[in-house]
Design a protein around this motif. Structure first.
Motif, PDB file in Angstrom:
ATOM      1  N   ASN A  61       0.830  -1.200   0.000  1.00  0.00           N
ATOM      2  CA  ASN A  61       0.000   0.000   0.000  1.00  0.00           C
ATOM      3  C   ASN A  61       0.865   1.252   0.000  1.00  0.00           C
ATOM      4  O   ASN A  61       1.930   1.288   0.624  1.00  0.00           O
ATOM      5  N   LEU A  62       0.391   2.254  -0.706  1.00  0.00           N
ATOM      6  CA  LEU A  62       0.985   3.588  -0.705  1.00  0.00           C
ATOM      7  C   LEU A  62      -0.116   4.542  -0.288  1.00  0.00           C
ATOM      8  O   LEU A  62      -1.117   4.688  -0.994  1.00  0.00           O
ATOM      9  N   LEU A  63       0.047   5.171   0.871  1.00  0.00           N
ATOM     10  CA  LEU A  63      -0.966   6.095   1.370  1.00  0.00           C
ATOM     11  C   LEU A  63      -0.775   7.472   0.749  1.00  0.00           C
ATOM     12  O   LEU A  63       0.321   7.813   0.296  1.00  0.00           O
TER      13      LEU A  63
ATOM     14  N   THR B 122       6.757  16.993   2.723  1.00  0.00           N
ATOM     15  CA  THR B 122       5.622  16.098   2.925  1.00  0.00           C
ATOM     16  C   THR B 122       6.120  14.715   3.325  1.00  0.00           C
ATOM     17  O   THR B 122       7.261  14.348   3.046  1.00  0.00           O
ATOM     18  N   LYS B 123       5.272  13.966   3.999  1.00  0.00           N
ATOM     19  CA  LYS B 123       5.584  12.602   4.418  1.00  0.00           C
ATOM     20  C   LYS B 123       4.832  11.617   3.528  1.00  0.00           C
ATOM     21  O   LYS B 123       3.656  11.821   3.229  1.00  0.00           O
ATOM     22  N   ILE B 124       5.537  10.559   3.137  1.00  0.00           N
ATOM     23  CA  ILE B 124       4.966   9.525   2.283  1.00  0.00           C
ATOM     24  C   ILE B 124       5.058   8.206   3.037  1.00  0.00           C
ATOM     25  O   ILE B 124       6.154   7.744   3.365  1.00  0.00           O
TER      26      ILE B 124
ATOM     27  N   THR C 158      14.622  10.361  -6.480  1.00  0.00           N
ATOM     28  CA  THR C 158      14.507   9.017  -5.931  1.00  0.00           C
ATOM     29  C   THR C 158      14.590   9.149  -4.424  1.00  0.00           C
ATOM     30  O   THR C 158      15.603   9.604  -3.885  1.00  0.00           O
ATOM     31  N   LEU C 159      13.511   8.781  -3.736  1.00  0.00           N
ATOM     32  CA  LEU C 159      13.459   8.910  -2.283  1.00  0.00           C
ATOM     33  C   LEU C 159      13.941   7.652  -1.586  1.00  0.00           C
ATOM     34  O   LEU C 159      14.406   7.710  -0.442  1.00  0.00           O
TER      35      LEU C 159
ATOM     36  N   VAL D  71       8.851   7.957   4.320  1.00  0.00           N
ATOM     37  CA  VAL D  71       9.948   8.757   3.785  1.00  0.00           C
ATOM     38  C   VAL D  71       9.449  10.191   3.652  1.00  0.00           C
ATOM     39  O   VAL D  71       8.249  10.438   3.529  1.00  0.00           O
ATOM     40  N   ASP D  72      10.371  11.124   3.693  1.00  0.00           N
ATOM     41  CA  ASP D  72      10.048  12.534   3.526  1.00  0.00           C
ATOM     42  C   ASP D  72      10.528  13.002   2.166  1.00  0.00           C
ATOM     43  O   ASP D  72      11.559  12.549   1.670  1.00  0.00           O
ATOM     44  N   TRP D  73       9.770  13.923   1.581  1.00  0.00           N
ATOM     45  CA  TRP D  73      10.236  14.615   0.383  1.00  0.00           C
ATOM     46  C   TRP D  73      10.221  16.100   0.677  1.00  0.00           C
ATOM     47  O   TRP D  73       9.199  16.651   1.082  1.00  0.00           O
ATOM     48  N   ASN D  74      11.363  16.739   0.475  1.00  0.00           N
ATOM     49  CA  ASN D  74      11.516  18.155   0.804  1.00  0.00           C
ATOM     50  C   ASN D  74      11.261  19.078  -0.390  1.00  0.00           C
ATOM     51  O   ASN D  74      11.599  20.257  -0.333  1.00  0.00           O
TER      52      ASN D  74
END
Length: 90
Positions: A2-4, A15-17, A41-42, A54-57
């Motif tokens: 799952n990917l929320l 944001t948080k993934i 690529t995170l 994981v976070d994306w800035n």
């Protein structure tokens, strides 16, 4: 598997993934723009089964901030893949 939806969405500056994988294996989390160009690529390595975050800035692979807009986060693990839409609003 799952990917929320990322949180927050829309976001600024980061944001948080959150995602989960049922089996151990190589897991890839990447960000793409509207044209399908890979932006960042995170994560790209082996993981055990479980839930992760994981976070994306809001930066590309070179550390340069990207512009406001719509982006897509894609999770791939084995034969599974899922994509969610993210909005960066500056």
């Amino acid at each position: 598997f799952n990917l929320l939806q990322n949180y927050p969405n829309p976001f600024n500056p980061s944001t948080k993934i959150r995602f989960s994988v049922p089996l151990a294996g190589v897991v890839t989390v990447k960000v793409y723009d509207l044209q399908g160009k890979e932006i960042a690529t995170l994560h790209n390595s082996s993981m055990n089964a479980g839930s992760y975050e994981v976070d994306w800035n809001g930066s590309d692979s070179f550390g340069k901030p990207v512009s406001s807009g719509i982006y897509f986060c894609r999770l791939v693990s084995g034969n599974n893949q899922k994509t969610v839409k993210m909005i960066l609003s500056k």
